[in-house]
Design a protein around this motif. Structure first.
Motif: not given
Length: 347
Positions: A56-64, A127-140
């Motif tokens: 899920x972190x791979x989706x993040x454009x860290x430059x943005x 902390x960490x599990x939030x990335x899972x929930x965010x990904x499942x609901x198409x979060x930013x």
């Protein structure tokens, strides 16, 4: 949407049953797995969380990340719910249910400890599990990362005084080793790994290669989520079967506060015209808990056999299924949410 995603609720229910049964039948094995920890951070669970969140972190454009300031409304709502509402609402719910309504059905000598455990749970945002929930609901994803990092920074200075205020204790022993190690394992290391891997993939194959990698890693992430659920329920299998009534009663205020705080954050974001991709993770961050820190603090303050420790463990047990239900609500209500934003486009 694949078979696993489409029937995720059924898979979750199956994992809960299987984990509880395996934990009872193979108690020594799960005890050994549960003992594999550093500073009360369980290493098998930490490894599975890596498998969950790195894709899920791979989706993040860290430059943005520098543009995340435009989501200031969502950030404000999440901070308000996390730090000004959730701990206090849990204290009120614990007082209503544990101190009064459920008191006749609970061990009298553990009432105060149960309340303390519930407050410890609510005072530590996830902390960490939030990335899972965010990904499942198409979060930013950029918003999610920035919000998690901000909550971690606040938690370092606010957790102890907030818990001390609500528990009426003169001094709170913060398990700094657990807090810092969790942040390192669940946030810093995965973010660094994801940033390096993303850069390598883009350099070698561009956006198309990244898309293929994300598609391939998606099932791995969901499998890790389900296996985590088996482990968590396996660790507490015997306790679940031995104290079902106590666990069910302690779960009631936790469930109410999750739905109340996620609903509050969701509605406030809608009222402020925040985009759904920000409101979803905002609601989820506002409701979930950093259970590793809560369990460690409860054990440090009250002991491993205390009611406080048990109350935080109940939070661990219901975290995944209840947060998945919130994800479902957020996804299903998107059309309703967007209809209430009108023409507002500011996130």
């Amino acid at each position: 949407m694949g078979v696993v995603e489409r029937y995720l609720s059924l898979w979750v229910a199956a994992c809960i049953v299987v984990g509880t049964a395996l934990g009872h039948v193979f108690a020594p094995t799960f005890a050994r797995l549960g003992a594999m920890e550093i500073a009360r951070v369980n290493l098998p669970v930490a490894l599975l969380i890596w498998l969950m969140i790195i894709p899920m972190l791979l989706k993040i454009d860290f430059g943005a990340m520098r543009t995340v300031g435009r989501h200031w409304k969502g950030i404000g709502v999440t901070l308000f719910v996390n730090w000004a509402v959730k701990p206090f609402s849990m204290a009120l719910l614990a007082w209503i249910f544990i101190r009064h309504l459920f008191a006749p059905y609970l061990p009298a000598e553990q009432i105060d400890a149960y309340i303390a455990g519930l407050i410890l749970l609510a005072a530590a945002p996830c902390t960490a599990m939030v990335f899972v929930w965010s990904n499942l609901c198409d979060g930013e994803p950029n918003f999610t990362l920035s919000q998690v990092a901000l909550n971690d920074a606040i938690m370092v200075v606010a957790f102890a005084p907030l818990v001390a205020l609500l528990l009426g204790l003169s001094a709170i022993t913060v398990p700094w080793d657990t807090l810092l190690l969790s942040v390192l394992l669940y946030i810093v290391v995965p973010v660094v790994i994801a940033a390096i891997v993303r850069r390598l993939i883009l350099a070698r194959g561009g956006a198309a290669a990244l898309a293929r990698a994300l598609a391939a890693l998606g099932p791995v992430s969901l499998a890790a989520l389900l296996l985590t659920l088996v482990l968590l329920f396996g660790f507490q299998g015997r306790q679940i079967l031995e104290q079902p009534l106590v666990i069910a009663l302690l779960a009631v205020p936790i469930l109410i506060q999750v739905y109340f705080n996620s609903g509050l954050a969701y509605l406030l974001n809608r009222r402020l015209g925040v985009a759904h991709c920000v409101a979803g993770p905002s609601a989820l961050i506002g409701a979930s808990n950093f259970f590793e820190l809560a369990v460690a603090a409860a054990v440090s303050l009250f002991g491993v056999q205390s009611g406080a420790a048990l109350a935080t463990v109940v939070g661990v047990l219901i975290e995944v299924p209840v947060m998945l239900s919130v994800v479902h609500i957020v996804r299903r209500s998107r059309r309703w949410y967007e209809s209430g934003r009108g023409g507002v486009r500011d996130a």
